[in-house]
Motif scaffolding. Structure first.
Motif, PDB file in Angstrom:
ATOM      1  N   LEU A  58      20.794   5.480 107.568  1.00  0.00           N
ATOM      2  CA  LEU A  58      19.509   5.140 108.178  1.00  0.00           C
ATOM      3  C   LEU A  58      19.542   5.454 109.667  1.00  0.00           C
ATOM      4  N   ARG A  59      20.635   5.066 110.336  1.00  0.00           N
ATOM      5  CA  ARG A  59      20.728   5.309 111.768  1.00  0.00           C
ATOM      6  C   ARG A  59      20.747   6.805 112.059  1.00  0.00           C
ATOM      7  N   ALA A  60      21.470   7.566 111.267  1.00  0.00           N
ATOM      8  CA  ALA A  60      21.503   9.018 111.457  1.00  0.00           C
ATOM      9  C   ALA A  60      20.115   9.620 111.280  1.00  0.00           C
ATOM     10  N   GLY A  61      19.368   9.110 110.308  1.00  0.00           N
ATOM     11  CA  GLY A  61      18.003   9.587 110.101  1.00  0.00           C
ATOM     12  C   GLY A  61      17.093   9.232 111.255  1.00  0.00           C
ATOM     13  N   GLN A  62      17.264   8.034 111.813  1.00  0.00           N
ATOM     14  CA  GLN A  62      16.446   7.625 112.953  1.00  0.00           C
ATOM     15  C   GLN A  62      16.741   8.475 114.188  1.00  0.00           C
ATOM     16  N   VAL A  63      18.004   8.786 114.413  1.00  0.00           N
ATOM     17  CA  VAL A  63      18.362   9.665 115.529  1.00  0.00           C
ATOM     18  C   VAL A  63      17.714  11.032 115.334  1.00  0.00           C
TER      19      VAL A  63
END
Length: 443
Positions: free
Chosen positions: A291-296
């Motif tokens: 999720l964090r990678a997608g948000q970045v």
């Protein structure tokens, strides 16, 4: 164009039967029910028992279906001349819904002509022109999502992708017309498998619920024909950025042909993209690192990574589990000499779950599509392949990228329950069993 006779119980002689790949001996109706309702578990069991090529029999007429699960065998099928492996004949059940001129139902020269006329609306330049409209619709939809309380994301995805079809594909932006279309189109896209039986048994079309469905379809058609007529009279087609206007500007169409392509784009592009996105959020909600990678990626405009999220969701959770072709002549495929009329079925789901081609196949790893060793050709095939590869593949991935961007720049996504949702058949697609229950919080 005459139909190729189905190879089935009435036309299958003993010598041919002995030469076919092995398969279950269950009654045709039982096999059909297992295929329709449990294909994601039924097919792996059949592969374990009978090998990478096996035969099943399905209605109507106990037709012979040879299922393929090896990429090299599937490449053989996709590489077979379209005149020999008909895809349109494998979709005849859709004729009462999509229309006789639908790209999905055509073969040979008719298919080539229709595909050539559709291409200008789906090339790179055209796709870029749709980006702004899709992004605006995505932002408006995600801003309306409830914050801090659980909801079923799949239904909201279906609402959004339907709006994209109506405004970006059909080009309908008048609010009164949209209000008229939405409930009617929702009924059309919610077609049940029983309605599709009308394609095999036309007499059913005179009875409810088939007659009721066709009446709703007639009301949608009336609006579509009105839109087509109005658009033909406009002088600024080249300035418009919807698919219908591009089709009119680039090709020579009858009203019926245009109607059939629009309905095909509606039915083929609405549920599939919505479901792929629901599965993507289902996975992101359970994997904080992803999720964090997608948000970045969303924050930094990394479209490649956002697209990889969608691709991996489509791999791990195939929305369409298989595609079919019908042989118009006897050919050798996968080491078997298969007679005219045989239906060949490329099992997308079996290929996508194969550890040989996707190490850690049960895990969600978008990075596998961005590495120096990406998946080999014919191993990632959610849009089919060869001359019949889905013409809307680029549109679907663009749409998914914009929707992911709109959501991931705004929200953290949380799973409501720790246990993953299973895949449940819904018409021809496999959807999250609880509708992708999630909870959104502001970042």
């Amino acid at each position: 164009m005459s139909q190729t006779p189905l190879l089935g119980a009435r036309t299958l002689d003993r010598e041919t039967a002995r030469a076919l790949p092995p398969g279950p001996r269950l009654p045709t109706l039982v096999q059909t029910v297992l295929f329709a309702s449990h294909r994601k578990t039924y097919f792996p069991k059949l592969r374990r028992r009978y090998g990478e090529v096996f035969t099943i029999r399905l209605v109507p007429s106990s037709r012979v279906v040879v299922v393929l699960s090896r990429p090299d065998h599937i490449r053989e099928v996709f590489g077979t001349p379209p005149t020999v492996a008909h895809a349109g004949e494998g979709n005849t059940v859709l004729a009462p819904i999509m229309g006789d001129h639908s790209l999905l139902l055509l073969d040979d020269d008719d298919h080539v002509r229709m595909r050539r006329q559709l291409m200008p609306a789906f090339n790179g330049h055209a796709l870029r022109s749709y980006t702004g409209m899709i992004a605006d619709l995505a932002r408006a939809e995600v801003e309306s999502w409830p914050v801090g309380e659980p909801f079923r994301l799949h239904e909201r995805m279906r609402t959004l992708t339907l709006e994209v079809i109506l405004q970006v594909v059909f080009g309908v932006t008048d609010q009164d017309r949209l209000a008229q279309l939405r409930p009617l189109v929702e009924k059309v896209v919610s077609v049940r498998p029983v309605i599709m039986l009308g394609g095999f048994y036309p007499r059913l079309l005179r009875l409810p619920p088939w007659r009721t469905y066709l009446e709703t379809q007639r009301q949608v058609d009336e609006i579509l024909y009105d839109e087509i007529g109005a658009r033909r009279n406009q002088q600024n087609l080249a300035e418009r950025n919807d698919v219908l206007s591009r089709l009119l500007a680039a090709g020579t169409w009858s009203d019926v042909e245009l109607r059939d392509q629009l309905v095909t784009l509606l039915l083929a592009g609405h549920e599939t993209t919505a479901t792929a996105l629901a599965w993507a959020f289902h996975e992101l909600a359970r994997r904080p690192d992803q999720l964090r990678a997608g948000q970045v990626a969303a924050d930094e405009g990394d479209d490649d990574y956002l697209e990889a999220i969608t691709k991996e969701a489509m791999r791990l959770h195939p929305v369409i589990y298989q595609v079919g072709r019908r042989l118009t002549e006897t050919v050798e495929v996968a080491g078997y000499r298969l007679p005219r009329g045989t239906t060949l079925m490329a099992a997308i789901g079996l290929v996508h779950s194969d550890e040989e081609h996707f190490p850690g196949a049960g895990d969600f790893r978008p990075q596998r599509f961005l590495s120096d060793n990406p998946p080999a050709p014919a191993t990632w095939i959610p849009f089919g392949g060869g001359a019949r590869r889905c013409i809307g593949a680029g549109f679907s991935l663009l749409e998914a990228t914009e929707i992911l961007r709109a959501a991931l720049t705004r929200y953290d996504v949380h799973a409501v329950r720790p246990r993953p949702e299973t895949a449940q058949p819904r018409n021809v697609t496999l959807v999250p069993s609880r509708g992708c229950e999630v909870l959104m919080t502001r970042r």
